[in-house]
Design a protein around this motif. Structure first.
Motif, short mmCIF file in Angstrom:
data_model
loop_
_atom_site.label_atom_id
_atom_site.label_comp_id
_atom_site.label_asym_id
_atom_site.label_seq_id
_atom_site.Cartn_x
_atom_site.Cartn_y
_atom_site.Cartn_z
N LEU A 189 63.11 -44.78 93.41
CA LEU A 189 63.48 -43.41 93.74
C LEU A 189 63.31 -42.51 92.52
O LEU A 189 63.86 -42.78 91.45
N GLU A 190 62.52 -41.47 92.69
CA GLU A 190 62.30 -40.54 91.59
C GLU A 190 63.25 -39.35 91.66
O GLU A 190 63.81 -38.92 90.67
N SER A 191 63.46 -38.82 92.89
CA SER A 191 64.37 -37.70 93.06
C SER A 191 64.72 -37.54 94.53
O SER A 191 64.09 -38.15 95.40
N SER A 192 65.72 -36.74 94.80
CA SER A 192 66.12 -36.42 96.17
C SER A 192 66.57 -34.98 96.22
O SER A 192 67.02 -34.40 95.22
N GLU A 193 66.46 -34.40 97.40
CA GLU A 193 66.83 -33.00 97.58
C GLU A 193 67.53 -32.85 98.93
O GLU A 193 67.01 -33.31 99.96
N THR A 253 70.15 -32.08 105.48
CA THR A 253 68.91 -32.89 105.48
C THR A 253 68.58 -33.29 104.05
O THR A 253 68.45 -32.44 103.16
N THR A 254 68.47 -34.59 103.83
CA THR A 254 68.15 -35.10 102.49
C THR A 254 66.72 -35.65 102.48
O THR A 254 66.36 -36.47 103.34
N THR A 255 65.90 -35.18 101.51
CA THR A 255 64.52 -35.66 101.35
C THR A 255 64.45 -36.51 100.09
O THR A 255 64.87 -36.09 99.01
N TYR A 256 63.93 -37.73 100.23
CA TYR A 256 63.79 -38.64 99.09
C TYR A 256 62.32 -38.69 98.64
O TYR A 256 61.42 -38.77 99.48
N ARG A 257 62.14 -38.66 97.34
CA ARG A 257 60.78 -38.72 96.77
C ARG A 257 60.67 -39.97 95.90
O ARG A 257 61.43 -40.13 94.94
N THR A 258 59.74 -40.83 96.26
CA THR A 258 59.55 -42.06 95.48
C THR A 258 58.55 -41.81 94.34
O THR A 258 57.70 -40.93 94.43
N ALA A 259 58.69 -42.59 93.31
CA ALA A 259 57.84 -42.43 92.12
C ALA A 259 56.41 -42.88 92.42
O ALA A 259 56.18 -43.85 93.15
N GLN A 260 55.44 -42.17 91.83
CA GLN A 260 54.02 -42.52 91.92
C GLN A 260 53.56 -43.07 90.58
O GLN A 260 53.89 -42.54 89.53
N ALA A 261 52.80 -44.15 90.63
CA ALA A 261 52.29 -44.76 89.40
C ALA A 261 51.08 -45.61 89.74
O ALA A 261 50.71 -45.77 90.91
N ILE A 262 50.47 -46.16 88.72
CA ILE A 262 49.33 -47.06 88.91
C ILE A 262 49.87 -48.41 89.40
O ILE A 262 50.67 -49.05 88.72
N ILE A 263 49.43 -48.80 90.59
CA ILE A 263 49.94 -50.04 91.17
C ILE A 263 48.88 -51.15 91.17
O ILE A 263 49.15 -52.27 91.61
N GLY A 264 47.69 -50.84 90.67
CA GLY A 264 46.66 -51.85 90.62
C GLY A 264 45.33 -51.25 90.21
O GLY A 264 45.24 -50.07 89.86
N TYR A 265 44.29 -52.07 90.22
CA TYR A 265 42.96 -51.64 89.81
C TYR A 265 41.93 -52.18 90.79
O TYR A 265 42.09 -53.26 91.37
N ARG A 266 40.86 -51.40 90.96
CA ARG A 266 39.73 -51.84 91.77
C ARG A 266 38.50 -51.95 90.88
O ARG A 266 38.21 -51.04 90.10
N THR A 267 37.80 -53.07 90.97
CA THR A 267 36.62 -53.29 90.14
C THR A 267 35.40 -52.65 90.79
O THR A 267 35.12 -52.87 91.97
N ALA A 268 34.67 -51.86 90.00
CA ALA A 268 33.43 -51.23 90.47
C ALA A 268 32.31 -51.56 89.48
O ALA A 268 32.57 -51.95 88.34
#
Length: 254
Positions: A119-123, A137-152
Motif C-alpha cells: 500500500l502506497e497511499s489511500s484517500e 468512499t476510500t480509494t487505495y493506491r498500491t505501489a508501482q515498481a519494477i517486478i521483473g525483466y523481459r529479455t529482448a
C-alpha cells in the motif's frame, strides 16, 4: 608544399579540439590508426605509388580516385612524386577494402513495471447521497515498481573497412623490395556504412598526419564527413575559403 602540409595538420588539430564540445549534424566515424616506422623512414621521400593488392588494377577509375587523395596526404607530409620509376626512393603500396556484412546479435533486459502489493497511499472522500445519507468512499493506491525483466535481442549489421599504406626502400640492396619495409600505417573503421568511396577519404584523413611516422600505439581519431581534414584530402574548398584561385585574381580580365 609547406602550405598544404600546414593546412592538413591544422585541419586535424581543429577537428580533435572540437570533438569535445561540437555536436555534429553528420554521423561520427571512429578511425583506429596504427603507424610504425623505422629510423630510416625519413631518408628518402621521393615516391612511386603502386597498388599493394594484386587484384586491384591501378588503372581503374576507383584506384585513380583514391590515389589522388593519397597524393594530397603525402604532399602534406613532405613526400614528392617521382618523375620516373628510376628516380623514386620509396615505393608506396596502397591497399584498401571493405568486408561483407557482419551481423552481431546482442541481448538486453527490458524492465517490467507492476503492482508490488504494498500500500502506497489511500484517500477517503465523504459525500451526501440523494437520500441524505453520509457516504464515505476510500480509494487505495498500491505501489508501482519494477517486478521483473523481459529479455529482448537486437541485430546490428556493420562493415569493417581499412586503408593501408606501406613504404618500401627502393635504394636498399635487397633483390626483393618488399623485404625493405620503411614504414607502415593502417587505418580501420567498423560501422554501418558499406560505401568504400565514402569511407576512404575519412580513413585517410584520420591517418594522414602520421604517414611515415610512428604513433607508438593504436589510437582512435574521430571525424565527420565534412571535417576540415576530410575536405583537405579531397581537395575541396574549406568553409570560408574563396573558391577562386588567388593567382587568377591577379590576371587582367579580357
Amino acid at each position: 608544399m609547406s602550405f598544404v602540409r600546414l593546412m592538413l595538420c591544422t585541419a586535424i588539430c581543429l577537428t580533435l579540439a572540437a570533438c569535445g564540445s561540437f555536436q555534429p549534424s553528420q554521423p561520427l566515424f571512429v578511425v583506429q590508426v596504427d603507424a610504425i616506422a623505422s629510423p630510416q623512414a625519413a631518408t628518402n621521400k621521393t615516391y612511386l605509388l603502386v597498388s599493394e593488392n594484386d587484384a586491384v588494377d591501378p588503372r581503374s577509375l576507383q584506384f585513380q580516385e583514391f590515389a589522388s587523395y593519397v597524393q594530397r596526404a603525402l604532399l602534406a607530409q613532405g613526400f614528392v612524386p617521382a618523375k620516373t620509376a628510376k628516380e623514386a626512393g620509396v615505393s608506396i603500396g596502397l591497399a584498401y577494402g571493405i568486408s561483407e556484412p557482419l551481423q552481431e546479435t546482442t541481448s538486453y533486459e527490458i524492465p517490467l513495471r507492476g503492482d508490488t502489493g504494498v500500500l502506497e497511499s489511500s484517500e477517503t472522500k465523504t459525500s451526501v447521497s440523494k437520500t441524505g445519507e453520509i457516504v464515505s468512499t476510500t480509494t487505495y493506491r498500491t505501489a508501482q515498481a519494477i517486478i521483473g525483466y523481459r529479455t529482448a535481442t537486437k541485430t546490428t549489421t556493420t562493415f569493417a573497412s581499412f586503408v593501408e599504406l606501406i613504404g618500401y626502400d627502393l635504394k636498399a640492396p635487397s633483390v626483393n623490395p618488399k623485404a625493405n619495409e620503411l614504414w607502415r600505417i593502417h587505418m580501420a573503421n567498423t560501422g554501418v556504412t558499406d560505401d568504400i568511396r565514402q569511407l576512404f577519404p575519412i580513413l585517410l584523413a584520420a591517418g594522414a598526419p602520421y604517414i611515415g611516422n610512428s604513433t607508438g600505439k593504436k589510437m582512435d581519431v574521430v571525424l565527420t564527413e565534412d571535417d576540415l581534414a576530410v575536405l583537405t584530402v579531397k581537395g575541396l574548398p574549406l568553409p570560408g575559403q574563396d573558391k577562386q584561385d588567388p593567382r587568377e585574381a591577379d590576371k587582367p580580365r579580357k
